[in-house]
Design an enzyme around this catalytic site. Structure first.
Site, PDB file in Angstrom:
ATOM      1  N   GLY A  43      -5.003 -12.569  -0.690  1.00  0.00           N
ATOM      2  CA  GLY A  43      -3.979 -12.502  -1.725  1.00  0.00           C
ATOM      3  C   GLY A  43      -3.213 -13.806  -1.712  1.00  0.00           C
ATOM      4  O   GLY A  43      -2.933 -14.371  -0.651  1.00  0.00           O
ATOM      5  N   TYR A 122     -10.111  -4.442  -7.569  1.00  0.00           N
ATOM      6  CA  TYR A 122      -9.847  -3.019  -7.801  1.00  0.00           C
ATOM      7  C   TYR A 122      -8.387  -2.787  -7.407  1.00  0.00           C
ATOM      8  O   TYR A 122      -8.075  -2.378  -6.292  1.00  0.00           O
ATOM      9  CB  TYR A 122     -10.807  -2.162  -6.974  1.00  0.00           C
ATOM     10  CG  TYR A 122     -12.255  -2.426  -7.324  1.00  0.00           C
ATOM     11  CD1 TYR A 122     -12.891  -1.698  -8.339  1.00  0.00           C
ATOM     12  CD2 TYR A 122     -12.971  -3.431  -6.687  1.00  0.00           C
ATOM     13  CE1 TYR A 122     -14.209  -1.955  -8.679  1.00  0.00           C
ATOM     14  CE2 TYR A 122     -14.282  -3.700  -7.031  1.00  0.00           C
ATOM     15  CZ  TYR A 122     -14.890  -2.960  -8.029  1.00  0.00           C
ATOM     16  OH  TYR A 122     -16.199  -3.226  -8.377  1.00  0.00           O
ATOM     17  N   ARG A 123      -7.486  -3.116  -8.355  1.00  0.00           N
ATOM     18  CA  ARG A 123      -6.062  -3.142  -8.026  1.00  0.00           C
ATOM     19  C   ARG A 123      -5.200  -2.347  -9.003  1.00  0.00           C
ATOM     20  O   ARG A 123      -3.988  -2.240  -8.795  1.00  0.00           O
ATOM     21  CB  ARG A 123      -5.578  -4.592  -7.988  1.00  0.00           C
ATOM     22  CG  ARG A 123      -5.517  -5.246  -9.346  1.00  0.00           C
ATOM     23  CD  ARG A 123      -5.470  -6.761  -9.330  1.00  0.00           C
ATOM     24  NE  ARG A 123      -4.520  -7.369  -8.420  1.00  0.00           N
ATOM     25  CZ  ARG A 123      -4.466  -8.699  -8.211  1.00  0.00           C
ATOM     26  NH1 ARG A 123      -5.309  -9.506  -8.847  1.00  0.00           N
ATOM     27  NH2 ARG A 123      -3.580  -9.192  -7.377  1.00  0.00           N
ATOM     28  N   ASP A 275      -4.000 -21.933  -2.412  1.00  0.00           N
ATOM     29  CA  ASP A 275      -2.870 -21.356  -1.682  1.00  0.00           C
ATOM     30  C   ASP A 275      -2.542 -22.209  -0.456  1.00  0.00           C
ATOM     31  O   ASP A 275      -1.375 -22.423  -0.128  1.00  0.00           O
ATOM     32  CB  ASP A 275      -3.183 -19.930  -1.251  1.00  0.00           C
ATOM     33  CG  ASP A 275      -3.539 -19.030  -2.421  1.00  0.00           C
ATOM     34  OD1 ASP A 275      -2.975 -19.231  -3.513  1.00  0.00           O
ATOM     35  OD2 ASP A 275      -4.390 -18.140  -2.248  1.00  0.00           O
TER      36      ASP A 275
END
Length: 385
Positions: A43, A122-123, A275
């Site tokens: 994430g 799949y959130r 990130d």
């Protein structure tokens, strides 16, 4: 992980947003050819949090996870990486989000190609999608947000739900004397197909440090040109435009610009590199490094992710970082990074000839040792960009 009482007092950065369980394939190729998956975590915001912690910046991650094994894995792994998770709420009704990573490199039909990957999310209805302005009433989260010099957000969070959008707006509207808000676009077209992306420009323009991928900005706003984007977003004190694999440009409000070319990297897997770059740049900002050093630290952090099969990779030691931040343009351009180490004329014979790896101890000229945070603190001159 910082303890419950000390975390709010010590965190210098707070990253807020959704993170998910990740299922990584046991081999490259399309899913129909994969034999098994192993669990990990990923994430954007938690990637930045873990990388900041690795760079010695005390960091907290704020989010929501499900009351499930994936949620426990997520918080446990981040805590083990040194991230304060004291303000992560456990939702008894909504699950932790999940994504599967597909990697290329086989000779099978439908293969993505070597060095490429695709994420399958799949959130929908996840615990993190229930983040809302009510978070600001939580005493642990409020203390972290009030005291940390840096808050990091991304464009993913406002795409998750109306409540998430309102939370981001509330965070950007809060008074922040002496504190910075950084915002990474992290454009996710699939999320915005169900929502109105016209809310994004106002959010981005309300940040102090704005990070944009040139390709993402081209898709979202019609241009990836740094000068055009600076005109589009005039309010942030610094706008950083990342042209993946080529160069990064930092532009201030007064027309000043610093451009630093990317390093030559033998890519293992690209996910997480953006990130990591953000974490390196922000760590440099918090340490008071100049713009060029911030960009270089971002490049080095990104290289650590590019040369690892997961979203995170080992960072170079302090001596290596200090040498590369101080390298002249020719030595920087001649630097090569792979999973086996770093080859650069900027590195001395302290390590095996021309090579530095994450396993070599941090060495300084007087024969002593120091940590990466100590080295960055020495290089820095102030607490703000």
């Amino acid at each position: 992980m910082a303890d419950q009482d000390g975390g709010a007092a010590t965190a210098r950065a707070v990253c807020l947003g959704e993170s998910m369980a990740v299922l990584l394939p046991d081999r490259p190729g399309p899913f129909e050819a994969v034999g098994a998956f192993r669990p990990s975590v990923g994430g954007a915001e938690s990637n930045v949090a873990a990388a900041l912690a690795g760079l010695g910046v005390p960091t907290a991650w704020i989010s929501r996870v499900g009351a499930d094994g994936f949620g426990r894995r997520l918080t446990g792994d981040l805590a083990a990486a040194g991230v304060d998770v004291s303000a992560v709420a456990v939702d008894p009704h909504r699950p932790t989000g999940v994504y599967l990573k597909e990697t290329g490199g086989s000779d099978l039909p439908h293969d993505l190609g070597a060095g490429r990957s695709r994420l399958h999310y799949y959130r929908t209805g996840s615990a993190a999608s229930a983040l809302s302005p009510a978070l600001l009433d939580d005493p642990v989260a409020a203390a972290l947000l009030d005291r940390a010099p840096l808050l990091h957000l991304t464009g993913i969070t406002p795409a998750l739900s109306d409540d998430c959008l309102e939370l981001v707006r509330a965070l950007l509207a809060r008074p922040r004397p002496g504190r910075l808000v950084s915002f990474d676009l992290n454009w996710r077209p699939a999320l915005w197909r169900r929502r109105d992306p016209s809310v994004l420009p106002a959010l981005l323009n309300a940040a102090d440090v704005l990070l944009l991928g040139a390709d993402e900005a081209e898709d979202a706003f019609g241009t990836g040109d740094p000068a055009a984007l600076r005109k589009r977003f005039p309010a942030p004190s610094v706008l950083v435009v990342k042209d993946s694999g080529h160069l990064v440009t930092a532009l201030d409000r007064n027309g000043g610009a610093v451009t630093e070319p990317a390093l030559a990297v033998e890519v293992v897997e690209p996910t997480g590199a953006g990130d990591a770059f953000a974490a390196g740049y922000l760590a440099g900002a918090l340490r008071g490094l100049d713009q060029r050093a911030r960009l270089r630290l971002g490049h080095l952090a990104a290289a650590s992710a590019l040369t690892a099969p997961t979203d995170h990779g080992p960072l170079p030691d302090a001596r290596t970082v200090a040498a590369l931040l101080a390298a002249d343009e020719q030595d920087w351009a001649a630097t090569r990074i792979s999973a086996s180490g770093i080859v650069s004329p900027a590195l001395t014979a302290t390590n095996p000839p021309g090579v530095a790896t994450a396993t070599n101890p941090p060495v300084v000229a007087d024969g002593g040792t120091r940590s990466l945070p100590e080295a960055l603190e020495t290089l820095g001159t102030s607490g703000h960009p």
